[in-house]
Design an enzyme around this catalytic site. Structure first.
Site, short mmCIF file in Angstrom:
data_model
loop_
_atom_site.label_atom_id
_atom_site.label_comp_id
_atom_site.label_asym_id
_atom_site.label_seq_id
_atom_site.Cartn_x
_atom_site.Cartn_y
_atom_site.Cartn_z
N GLY A 221 0.84 -1.20 0.00
CA GLY A 221 0.00 0.00 0.00
C GLY A 221 0.87 1.24 0.00
O GLY A 221 2.03 1.20 -0.44
N SER A 222 0.32 2.32 0.52
CA SER A 222 1.02 3.60 0.46
C SER A 222 2.13 3.68 1.51
O SER A 222 2.12 2.95 2.51
CB SER A 222 0.02 4.73 0.68
OG SER A 222 -0.55 4.58 1.96
N GLY A 226 2.22 2.37 5.33
CA GLY A 226 3.33 1.45 5.63
C GLY A 226 4.07 1.85 6.90
O GLY A 226 4.45 1.00 7.71
N GLU A 243 5.65 -3.51 0.94
CA GLU A 243 5.78 -3.14 -0.48
C GLU A 243 5.01 -1.84 -0.64
O GLU A 243 3.78 -1.85 -0.62
CB GLU A 243 5.18 -4.23 -1.38
CG GLU A 243 5.86 -5.58 -1.28
CD GLU A 243 7.26 -5.61 -1.88
OE1 GLU A 243 7.68 -4.62 -2.50
OE2 GLU A 243 7.93 -6.64 -1.73
N CYS A 277 2.14 -0.13 -8.78
CA CYS A 277 3.24 0.41 -7.96
C CYS A 277 4.47 0.64 -8.81
O CYS A 277 5.08 1.70 -8.75
CB CYS A 277 3.52 -0.53 -6.80
SG CYS A 277 3.73 -2.22 -7.31
P1 NAD Z 1 -3.40 2.41 1.39
O1 NAD Z 1 -2.11 2.46 2.13
O2 NAD Z 1 -4.35 3.53 1.53
O3 NAD Z 1 -4.22 1.11 1.79
C1 NAD Z 1 -3.67 -0.18 1.70
C2 NAD Z 1 -4.39 -1.08 2.67
O4 NAD Z 1 -4.10 -0.68 3.99
C3 NAD Z 1 -5.91 -1.10 2.55
O5 NAD Z 1 -6.36 -2.44 2.74
C4 NAD Z 1 -6.35 -0.22 3.71
O6 NAD Z 1 -7.65 -0.51 4.17
C5 NAD Z 1 -5.32 -0.58 4.76
N1 NAD Z 1 -5.09 0.41 5.81
C6 NAD Z 1 -5.36 1.74 5.78
N2 NAD Z 1 -4.94 2.32 6.94
C7 NAD Z 1 -4.39 1.34 7.69
C8 NAD Z 1 -3.75 1.31 8.96
N3 NAD Z 1 -3.61 2.41 9.71
N4 NAD Z 1 -3.26 0.14 9.40
C9 NAD Z 1 -3.36 -0.99 8.65
N5 NAD Z 1 -3.97 -1.02 7.45
C10 NAD Z 1 -4.47 0.13 6.97
O7 NAD Z 1 -2.97 2.15 -0.12
P2 NAD Z 1 -3.92 2.03 -1.40
O8 NAD Z 1 -4.43 3.40 -1.72
O9 NAD Z 1 -4.88 0.91 -1.22
O10 NAD Z 1 -2.88 1.55 -2.52
C11 NAD Z 1 -2.16 2.44 -3.31
C12 NAD Z 1 -0.72 2.52 -2.85
O11 NAD Z 1 -0.15 1.21 -2.78
C13 NAD Z 1 0.17 3.27 -3.83
O12 NAD Z 1 1.02 4.14 -3.11
C14 NAD Z 1 0.99 2.18 -4.49
O13 NAD Z 1 2.21 2.58 -5.01
C15 NAD Z 1 1.12 1.18 -3.41
N6 NAD Z 1 1.36 -0.15 -3.97
C16 NAD Z 1 2.60 -0.69 -3.82
C17 NAD Z 1 2.89 -1.92 -4.37
C18 NAD Z 1 4.25 -2.54 -4.22
O14 NAD Z 1 4.40 -3.72 -4.46
N7 NAD Z 1 5.26 -1.80 -3.84
C19 NAD Z 1 1.90 -2.62 -5.05
C20 NAD Z 1 0.64 -2.04 -5.18
C21 NAD Z 1 0.38 -0.81 -4.61
#
Ligand code: NAD
Length: 470
Positions: A221-222, A226, A243, A277
């Site tokens: 995720g973001s 992270g 990631e 990503c």
């Molecule tokens: P996000 O971080 O908003 O959410 C990811 C997940 O985390 C969701 O399931 C969300 O519900 C959960 N979440 C939110 N707050 C949380 C917390 N405080 N504790 C635990 N979990 C929580 O990201 P997104 O908007 O879903 O995804 C987009 C981002 O992910 C982009 O920045 C992208 O680059 C990144 N991404 C990275 C990869 C990689 O392999 N490096 C792959 C895909 C996406």
């Protein structure tokens, strides 16, 4: 409309509350998702803990065989899963879209099944026998994003199961449906409790990452989230694989014959409407051929059909959710107001849904948000450079380092420049191409640890050195 349930301890679990999952093409309801409570999470972690001794002591070959069965199961449900992905996430049925995602999930599952972590002998003489063993780390908590929901779920879950861990997965609330169905299917093959799924947003995600009965977290995720995950993990020193986001640069070397590279350059930037990503998010082009590359690339982009992912002619679907659409529009407007040229795209069509045109921005500079920040949208800024050293320095100037690429007529010369990029994967004449045997991960703020291959498998294990005196 199909109904969806959580799966906990091998059983379908319905909930009092549900929430709507929207189809990003027209904002119609793609499905109703059960909403997990803290009590569901507790049950899920308890089930995973109870299943751990049995699953971790299951013979290795049997676990591998179960994963092979799951690969086949995913393949048998290709049409159903791929339709669900288009409905909840938007990516098209055609091209590198939803069918490609499901096929990738099956392929990754099988490839992971075929991996092994044999014991390593360090010493075996008349003084001692020392061997290194890999043991499953325990219960894994997985939190996934909305961009490649099914594929990323398999990237988290399959290696964990392969080595004998049990799992609780929480998908993104934007795209939970394909994961709910995947886990339901997997439970027809696996013993109860080996894989469990809970749903919801940040709150339940934060509870899972903080939960004492979880030994390891795998998060995609973001960067901002992270960091929160890592902070939670520190409370009980859980292991983490993170990631996170990227802002990959691509550098076209001076004098490159661009026409034969346009197709790969296009998919490098725009796969999944740029919501990948490791997509190419900043394209650096030498001053001497800047105008020519911008013109040829924009002409290629204009031919690609964008729209409803269920239409077989569509190659790029909508942006996945309103939040991401609004971010993309804000970045494009900021670039426009600072003097960038929108060569194609740049204006959302009237009406419902999150379709946004493929957008090429020329005369972009490193100071613009669309260059500095990850757009995660079908928008590519093209930036001018004068020397290769300067382009590499600018490519490396951000806090992220997921991927990067160099494009040129001489692949070996391009490879020597690609090696200077500060990123986890450096590509030549392609971008974003991954395979299940090659470790993938970010450097700097793009992540910790890797996925895929033997190195990815090791992330779900702890090391035990067995030292026998002779
Ligand atoms: P996000 O971080 O908003 O959410 C990811 C997940 O985390 C969701 O399931 C969300 O519900 C959960 N979440 C939110 N707050 C949380 C917390 N405080 N504790 C635990 N979990 C929580 O990201 P997104 O908007 O879903 O995804 C987009 C981002 O992910 C982009 O920045 C992208 O680059 C990144 N991404 C990275 C990869 C990689 O392999 N490096 C792959 C895909 C996406």
């Amino acid at each position: 409309m199909s109904s969806f349930a959580l799966t906990i301890g091998g059983k379908a679990v319905t909930t009092t509350r549900q929430f709507d999952v929207l189809n990003p093409f027209d904002e119609s309801i793609a499905g109703r998702c059960p909403e997990a409570t803290l009590e569901h999470l507790e049950r899920a972690v308890r089930s995973a803990r109870e299943a751990l001794p049995g699953w971790s002591s299951t013979p290795d070959a049997e676990r591998a065989a179960k994963l092979m069965d799951i690969g086949q199961l995913i393949e048998r449900h290709q049409a159903e899963l791929s339709r669900l992905i288009t409905l909840e996430q938007g990516k098209p049925q055609s091209g590198p879209g939803a069918n490609f995602e499901v096929a990738g999930a099956a392929a990754w599952t099988r490839a992971t099944a075929s991996l092994n972590l044999p014991e390593e002998t360090i010493q075996n003489d008349d003084v001692a026998r020392i061997v290194i063993r890999r043991k499953p780390v325990g219960v894994v908590g997985s939190v996934t994003p909305w961009n490649w929901p099914l594929l990323i779920a398999t990237w988290h879950v399959m290696p964990a199961l392969r080595v004998g861990c049990t799992v609780v997965i929480k998908p993104s609330p934007f795209t939970p449906l394909s994961t709910l169905r995947l886990v339901e299917l997997m439970n027809t093959v696996l013993p109860p409790g080996v894989i469990n799924v809970v749903t919801g947003g940040a709150e339940i995600g934060a509870s899972l990452t903080d939960y004492p009965g979880v030994d390891k977290l795998v998060f995609t995720g973001s960067i901002a989230t992270g960091k929160r995950v890592m902070e939670s993990a520190s409370h009980s020193l859980k292991r983490v694989t993170l990631e996170l986001g990227g802002n990959d640069a691509g550098i076209v070397l001076p004098g490159t014959n661009i026409a034969p590279l346009l197709e790969k350059l296009f998919w490098g930037c725009f796969i999944n409407a740029g919501q990948t990503c490791a997509a190419l998010k900043r394209l650096y082009v030498h001053d001497s051929q800047y105008a020519e590359v911008v013109q040829q690339f924009a002409a290629y982009v204009e031919e690609i059909p964008v729209g409803n992912g269920l239409d077989p002619k569509t190659l790029i679907g909508p942006i996945s959710n309103r939040m991401q659409l609004e971010k993309a529009m804000a970045l494009v407007e900021e670039a426009r107001s600072r003097g960038a040229r929108i060569v194609t795209g740049g204006k959302k069509p009237e009406g419902r849904g999150f379709v946004y045109p493929l957008t090429v921005i020329a005369d972009a500079t490193d100071e613009m948000r669309v260059v500095k920040e990850e757009q995660f949208a079908p928008v590519i800024p093209i930036v001018r450079y004068r020397t290769i050293e300067e382009a590499i320095r600018r490519a490396n100037s951000l806090e992220v380092g997921l991927g990067g690429s160099v494009w040129g007529d001489d692949p070996e010369a391009a490879a020597s420049y690609a090696g200077q990029l500060e990123c986890g994967t450096a590509w030549v004449n392609q971008h974003g191409v991954i395979n299940p045997m090659t470790p993938f991960g970010g450097v700097k703020c793009s992540g910790i640890g890797v996925e895929f291959g033997v190195d990815g498998l090791k992330e779900y294990t702890t090391v035990q050195a067995l030292n026998v005196a002779r």
